[in-house]
Motif scaffolding. Sequence first.
Motif, mmCIF file in Angstrom:
data_model
loop_
_atom_site.group_PDB
_atom_site.id
_atom_site.type_symbol
_atom_site.label_atom_id
_atom_site.label_comp_id
_atom_site.label_asym_id
_atom_site.label_seq_id
_atom_site.Cartn_x
_atom_site.Cartn_y
_atom_site.Cartn_z
ATOM 1 N N SER A 129 0.815 -1.211 0.000
ATOM 2 C CA SER A 129 0.000 0.000 0.000
ATOM 3 C C SER A 129 0.844 1.253 0.000
ATOM 4 C CB SER A 129 -0.921 0.005 1.223
ATOM 5 O OG SER A 129 -1.785 -1.099 1.200
ATOM 6 N N VAL A 130 1.929 1.239 0.760
ATOM 7 C CA VAL A 130 2.745 2.440 0.889
ATOM 8 C C VAL A 130 3.300 2.877 -0.459
ATOM 9 C CG1 VAL A 130 4.906 3.325 1.837
ATOM 10 C CG2 VAL A 130 3.325 2.074 3.298
ATOM 11 N N GLN A 131 3.622 1.926 -1.309
ATOM 12 C CA GLN A 131 4.193 2.261 -2.606
ATOM 13 C C GLN A 131 3.204 3.030 -3.470
ATOM 14 O OE1 GLN A 131 5.460 -1.429 -4.293
ATOM 15 N NE2 GLN A 131 6.989 -1.820 -2.720
ATOM 16 N N ASN A 132 1.910 2.723 -3.317
ATOM 17 C CA ASN A 132 0.910 3.319 -4.188
ATOM 18 C C ASN A 132 0.144 4.465 -3.537
ATOM 19 O OD1 ASN A 132 1.436 1.361 -6.197
ATOM 20 N ND2 ASN A 132 0.215 -0.119 -5.056
ATOM 21 N N GLU A 133 0.366 4.657 -2.267
ATOM 22 C CA GLU A 133 -0.446 5.635 -1.549
ATOM 23 C C GLU A 133 -0.039 7.061 -1.905
ATOM 24 O OE1 GLU A 133 -2.103 6.246 2.938
ATOM 25 O OE2 GLU A 133 -0.111 5.428 2.652
ATOM 26 N N ASN A 134 -1.046 7.906 -2.075
ATOM 27 C CA ASN A 134 -0.819 9.320 -2.354
ATOM 28 C C ASN A 134 -1.405 10.116 -1.201
ATOM 29 O OD1 ASN A 134 -0.403 11.826 -3.448
ATOM 30 N ND2 ASN A 134 -2.107 11.696 -4.887
ATOM 31 N N VAL A 135 -0.551 10.468 -0.252
ATOM 32 C CA VAL A 135 -0.990 11.193 0.936
ATOM 33 C C VAL A 135 -0.237 12.513 1.009
ATOM 34 C CG1 VAL A 135 -1.251 11.148 3.438
ATOM 35 C CG2 VAL A 135 -1.413 9.021 2.138
ATOM 36 N N LEU A 136 -0.964 13.594 1.252
ATOM 37 C CA LEU A 136 -0.369 14.917 1.402
ATOM 38 C C LEU A 136 -0.574 15.378 2.839
ATOM 39 C CD1 LEU A 136 -1.671 16.563 -1.902
ATOM 40 C CD2 LEU A 136 0.620 15.670 -1.455
ATOM 41 N N TYR A 137 0.508 15.851 3.454
ATOM 42 C CA TYR A 137 0.473 16.258 4.860
ATOM 43 C C TYR A 137 0.675 17.773 4.968
ATOM 44 C CZ TYR A 137 1.264 11.260 5.628
ATOM 45 O OH TYR A 137 1.168 9.900 5.620
ATOM 46 N N TYR A 138 -0.182 18.416 5.753
ATOM 47 C CA TYR A 138 -0.091 19.866 5.944
ATOM 48 C C TYR A 138 -0.257 20.209 7.424
ATOM 49 C CZ TYR A 138 -0.865 20.108 0.896
ATOM 50 O OH TYR A 138 -0.758 19.947 -0.459
ATOM 51 N N VAL A 139 0.318 21.338 7.785
ATOM 52 C CA VAL A 139 0.025 21.958 9.074
ATOM 53 C C VAL A 139 -0.775 23.219 8.774
ATOM 54 C CG1 VAL A 139 0.973 23.080 11.122
ATOM 55 C CG2 VAL A 139 2.068 21.030 10.197
ATOM 56 N N GLY A 140 -1.946 23.329 9.389
ATOM 57 C CA GLY A 140 -2.830 24.460 9.126
ATOM 58 C C GLY A 140 -2.722 25.521 10.202
ATOM 59 N N TYR A 141 -2.993 26.766 9.812
ATOM 60 C CA TYR A 141 -2.911 27.894 10.741
ATOM 61 C C TYR A 141 -4.109 28.819 10.538
ATOM 62 C CZ TYR A 141 2.015 26.460 10.429
ATOM 63 O OH TYR A 141 3.182 25.743 10.403
ATOM 64 N N TYR A 142 -4.715 29.243 11.633
ATOM 65 C CA TYR A 142 -5.667 30.349 11.585
ATOM 66 C C TYR A 142 -5.642 31.059 12.936
ATOM 67 C CZ TYR A 142 -9.145 27.381 14.033
ATOM 68 O OH TYR A 142 -9.806 26.578 14.933
ATOM 69 N N VAL A 143 -6.189 32.262 12.970
ATOM 70 C CA VAL A 143 -6.193 33.055 14.196
ATOM 71 C C VAL A 143 -7.632 33.178 14.688
ATOM 72 C CG1 VAL A 143 -5.732 35.313 15.216
ATOM 73 C CG2 VAL A 143 -4.110 34.324 13.599
ATOM 74 N N GLU A 144 -7.843 32.834 15.951
ATOM 75 C CA GLU A 144 -9.174 32.880 16.550
ATOM 76 C C GLU A 144 -9.262 34.043 17.528
ATOM 77 O OE1 GLU A 144 -11.371 29.186 17.876
ATOM 78 O OE2 GLU A 144 -10.940 30.080 19.826
ATOM 79 N N ASP A 145 -10.345 34.800 17.439
ATOM 80 C CA ASP A 145 -10.598 35.917 18.361
ATOM 81 C C ASP A 145 -9.443 36.912 18.407
ATOM 82 O OD1 ASP A 145 -12.986 34.691 18.993
ATOM 83 O OD2 ASP A 145 -12.118 33.585 20.667
ATOM 84 N N ARG A 146 -8.734 37.076 17.295
ATOM 85 C CA ARG A 146 -7.651 38.054 17.147
ATOM 86 C C ARG A 146 -6.461 37.802 18.067
ATOM 87 N NH1 ARG A 146 -9.969 44.095 15.888
ATOM 88 N NH2 ARG A 146 -11.497 43.510 14.316
ATOM 89 N N GLN A 147 -6.431 36.680 18.763
ATOM 90 C CA GLN A 147 -5.312 36.471 19.676
ATOM 91 C C GLN A 147 -4.810 35.033 19.700
ATOM 92 O OE1 GLN A 147 -6.439 36.872 23.853
ATOM 93 N NE2 GLN A 147 -8.597 36.947 23.273
ATOM 94 N N TYR A 148 -5.681 34.056 19.503
ATOM 95 C CA TYR A 148 -5.249 32.669 19.603
ATOM 96 C C TYR A 148 -4.782 32.168 18.236
ATOM 97 C CZ TYR A 148 -7.637 32.922 24.073
ATOM 98 O OH TYR A 148 -8.030 33.288 25.328
ATOM 99 N N TYR A 149 -3.521 31.774 18.177
ATOM 100 C CA TYR A 149 -2.907 31.271 16.945
ATOM 101 C C TYR A 149 -3.088 29.759 16.953
ATOM 102 C CZ TYR A 149 0.892 30.920 13.437
ATOM 103 O OH TYR A 149 1.656 30.693 12.318
ATOM 104 N N ILE A 150 -4.018 29.261 16.149
ATOM 105 C CA ILE A 150 -4.413 27.859 16.200
ATOM 106 C C ILE A 150 -3.683 27.062 15.125
ATOM 107 C CG2 ILE A 150 -6.346 26.251 16.170
ATOM 108 C CD1 ILE A 150 -6.439 28.306 18.442
ATOM 109 N N LYS A 151 -3.093 25.933 15.537
ATOM 110 C CA LYS A 151 -2.444 25.025 14.598
ATOM 111 C C LYS A 151 -3.289 23.758 14.452
ATOM 112 C CE LYS A 151 2.394 26.350 15.369
ATOM 113 N NZ LYS A 151 3.741 25.832 15.699
#
Length: 433
Positions: A129-151
């Motif tokens: 499976s690993v040979q054929n698998e197409n997986v994309l990994y990301y770290v996401g970012y957004y800001v909540e309530d103008r102060q909390y930096y959410i990952k």
Amino acid sequence: MIARGIELTNNFYLGLHKELLELFSQHNSIELKTLTVFQLYGFGNYDEEAANLKSFITEKTGKWINGKYLYNKKREIDAGHKTKVKIRRDYLTILITAAGYKGYNDYLQNSTYISADVREVEQAILEGSVQNENVLYYVGYYVEDRQYYIKSKFTIYQMKSASWEILYWEKDKEPTIYSYFGKCVPTGGSALSFYFNKEDSSLNKECFVNLFYGNNMNNKPLLLGAYCGFGRSNNPVIGKIIFEEVVNAEAQNEKVRTDEINPIFHHHLYSQRLEVDGILPHKDSDLSVSINRLEIINFLIGSYRGYYLDRNQYLIHITFHVINELGEIKLKINNTNFEGIGRLNKTENYLISEFNEKNQTSYSQFSLQVQPLEKDLFVSHMLVYTGGSVINGKGLLWKVNEKNSKGIPLTNEFYINKSDIDPQKVEKIEQYL
């Protein structure tokens, strides 16, 4: 691998299932045969406060899981129609973690609940499976309530499905993780949409994510997008989000848990979130900060011309227009044009202009005092960036009839001498500025 999960041999899953049940029984000092199916798996008519497998798994991993899903998988195997069972990738990780292992490979190599034959078959499936698998990994970012930096961790499987795990550091050592699992829908040739239904959410809430990737998804280290869902207070929210690609799951786990804040990301995302208020208005006027807004705006509608006096006693020409009762505004200082919206402050004594310089972001501010100094004579306050100059201070504006405005002619000159304008205007400038 398949679109929404991973295929396991029945014996592999049964071994994991048995190990979890024994750990649950030992942890709660309870005999499994004393529990109903509903109470054991934690769904339907069961006591949430009493021991159940779903709560046990959440306690061990910090992640929510659907108890009925586990029950249905066991029934599917017991039916005996297939030799393999499909299970969601994120659920497999949760179950293995709850059993006390670091991951799939750790469980495969060290669990005493699976035989050598099962281990050999699973290893062969994994390698193929690993040979054929197409997986994309990301770290996401957004800001909540103008102060909390959410990952968050955002993982796309074969461009068909995705998991999204959002980390909130509400505890000192370990984060609370809210998870979603959903499907990927291509949108045209340059964007993707992801739909996460509430049944596959640890918050029991739906969520949408739309991403723009341009002409080639695989060559973009950063993706820009927007999310739409519900906040922790259950109010609807929308906002911008950035996804940064990483090489694998290990790098994703490491990066998402650091306390590092990318200042460029934070600046881009700051204030880029809207949350709907939890209190609904009874009438349209409840949405207005100012009770008398319409009356005041109608009073101010018109054209204004005037001057700013710089520290060298030169005048800089200003034109200002309140266009309509919507509060649409145009401002011109020398040859720099601004357009935007005027809003009244809470005390209703200033019309505060929010505008952008054409084709670019501007941080300029301009306000007009509602109460005139004299008939058709108004004072303004400004912090305006025009070219390489900063204009900061008070201005004096006359409300004019555009058809008869000889007193303050339009000009393209940057600086104007006092001697070049009407002496009566000079007298007012010296009096008020």
